[in-house]
Design a protein around this motif. Structure first.
Motif, PDB file in Angstrom:
ATOM      1  N   ILE A   1       0.803  -1.171   0.112  1.00  0.00           N
ATOM      2  CA  ILE A   1       0.080  -0.021  -0.099  1.00  0.00           C
ATOM      3  C   ILE A   1       0.769   1.252   0.070  1.00  0.00           C
ATOM      4  O   ILE A   1       0.595   2.055  -0.761  1.00  0.00           O
ATOM      5  N   CYS A   2       1.722   1.303   0.943  1.00  0.00           N
ATOM      6  CA  CYS A   2       2.542   2.685   1.037  1.00  0.00           C
ATOM      7  C   CYS A   2       4.039   2.506   0.745  1.00  0.00           C
ATOM      8  O   CYS A   2       4.920   3.233   0.910  1.00  0.00           O
ATOM      9  N   LEU A   3       4.382   1.175   0.329  1.00  0.00           N
ATOM     10  CA  LEU A   3       5.768   0.793  -0.196  1.00  0.00           C
ATOM     11  C   LEU A   3       6.715   0.882   1.083  1.00  0.00           C
ATOM     12  O   LEU A   3       8.117   1.042   0.790  1.00  0.00           O
ATOM     13  N   HIS A   4       6.296   0.983   2.251  1.00  0.00           N
ATOM     14  CA  HIS A   4       7.176   1.211   3.515  1.00  0.00           C
ATOM     15  C   HIS A   4       8.076   0.016   3.538  1.00  0.00           C
ATOM     16  O   HIS A   4       7.327  -1.207   3.663  1.00  0.00           O
TER      17      HIS A   4
ATOM     18  N   CYS B   1       1.576   2.170   7.906  1.00  0.00           N
ATOM     19  CA  CYS B   1       0.097   2.693   7.510  1.00  0.00           C
ATOM     20  C   CYS B   1      -0.829   1.608   8.059  1.00  0.00           C
ATOM     21  O   CYS B   1      -2.235   1.815   8.178  1.00  0.00           O
ATOM     22  N   GLY B   2      -0.147   0.545   8.682  1.00  0.00           N
ATOM     23  CA  GLY B   2      -1.059  -0.533   9.337  1.00  0.00           C
ATOM     24  C   GLY B   2      -1.866  -1.659   8.568  1.00  0.00           C
ATOM     25  O   GLY B   2      -2.689  -2.300   8.907  1.00  0.00           O
TER      26      GLY B   2
END
Length: 262
Positions: free
Chosen positions: A232-235, A248-249
Motif C-alpha cells: 500500500i505505502c511501499l514502506h 500505515c497498518g
C-alpha cells in the motif's frame, strides 16, 4: 501435517531414550523390550510411508534420495530393516557395536525437525556463506594444536600420559577449548608454561567463529527485513514475523522463507 510429523519425530526420539533404560525404569513389567519393539515398528512404518511419499511426490525423484534430508530419512528407517533382514546381528556378541550404532542412527530423526523450521534456513544460509572463513579458522586451530601437541610431547619426554603425538594433540584440544579434564597434565616447568600459553590462547580465539557466524546471520536478518515491503505505502524494513505495516497498518503478505534445502 507439519505438526503431526514434528510430534511423531519427537515421540520416536523420546521412546528411544526410554528404551535404552527400560529394564531399569520398568522392572516389574514383563517383556518390556518387546513392547518397545512394537512401538518402534509403528514408528518405522510411519517414516517408511513418509519416505516413499516424498520420493513419489518429489519433482526430482533421483535427486531426493541423495539429498541431505533424503539421507536422514533413509537412515532413520534402515536400522529396523537391517535387523529384520539379518537377524543374526542381534544375537552375535562380536557385532554388538554395529547393532548399537544402528540403534543410535534412529536419533537422527531429531534432524527431521529442521525441515519444518523455517527460521532454520537463516542459520543454514549463514553457515554456507561463512564456510570459507570458518574453514580457514579451523585450519589455523588445527595447526596450533599440532604445534603445541608436538612441543608438549617433546618437553614431557613421553611421560605422564604424553605417550604419543596423538595423546599430546588430544591434550592440546582439551586445553585449548578450556575444558581441562585433568587426565593428562604436564609436570615439568616448561610444560606448564606451554599449557598456560595455550589456555590463554584458547580464551583469545574461542569467540572468533561466533563473531563470524553472528555477522552473517545479521546480514540474513537484514535481507529478510528489506525484502518485506508494504504493497500500500511501499514502506520496507519490517520484521520477518510482522503481520501489519508499521507505517500505515495495512496487512502484509505472508513471509515466504526459503526452504532449508536451499
Amino acid at each position: 501435517m507439519e505438526t503431526f510429523w514434528i510430534v511423531i519425530s519427537l515421540l520416536s526420539v523420546l521412546f528411544l531414550f526410554i528404551e535404552s533404560s527400560a529394564t531399569d525404569l520398568f522392572p516389574n513389567i514383563p517383556n518390556i523390550l518387546y513392547r518397545f519393539g512394537t512401538i518402534e515398528v509403528a514408528f518405522t512404518t510411519l517414516f517408511t510411508v513418509e519416505y516413499v511419499l516424498r520420493v513419489i511426490s518429489s519433482p526430482r525423484k533421483i535427486h531426493y534420495p541423495f539429498s541431505f534430508f533424503g539421507f536422514i530419512d533413509l537412515c532413520t528407517i534402515l536400522p529396523m530393516y537391517i535387523l529384520w533382514l539379518i537377524p543374526s546381528l542381534s544375537v552375535s556378541p562380536d557385532l554388538v557395536v554395529l547393532v548399537r550404532l544402528l540403534r543410535v542412527l534412529r536419533v537422527l530423526r531429531v534432524l527431521k525437525l529442521l525441515r519444518y523450521m523455517s527460521d532454520a534456513g537463516i542459520l543454514w544460509r549463514s553457515l554456507m556463506r561463512a564456510r570459507r572463513k570458518l574453514g580457514i579458522f579451523f585450519g589455523f586451530v588445527a595447526i596450533i594444536l599440532c604445534l603445541f601437541g608436538g612441543l608438549m610431547f617433546a618437553v614431557e619426554g613421553g611421560k605422564d600420559g604424553f605417550t604419543s603425538l596423538g595423546a599430546a594433540v588430544y591434550w592440546a584440544v582439551v586445553t585449548l577449548t578450556t575444558v581441562g579434564y585433568g587426565d593428562i597434565t604436564p609436570h615439568t616447568a616448561l610444560g606448564r608454561m606451554l599449557a598456560s600459553v595455550l589456555i590463554l590462547l584458547g580464551y583469545s580465539i574461542i569467540a572468533v567463529p561466533t563473531g563470524i557466524l553472528t555477522a552473517y546471520m545479521s546480514q540474513e536478518l537484514e535481507k529478510g527485513r528489506a525484502a518485506r515491503s508494504c504493497l500500500i505505502c511501499l514502506h520496507s524494513g519490517h520484521e520477518i514475523d510482522a503481520k501489519f505495516c508499521a507505517h500505515c497498518g495495512a496487512i502484509l503478505e505472508a513471509n515466504t522463507s526459503q526452504p532449508v534445502e536451499k
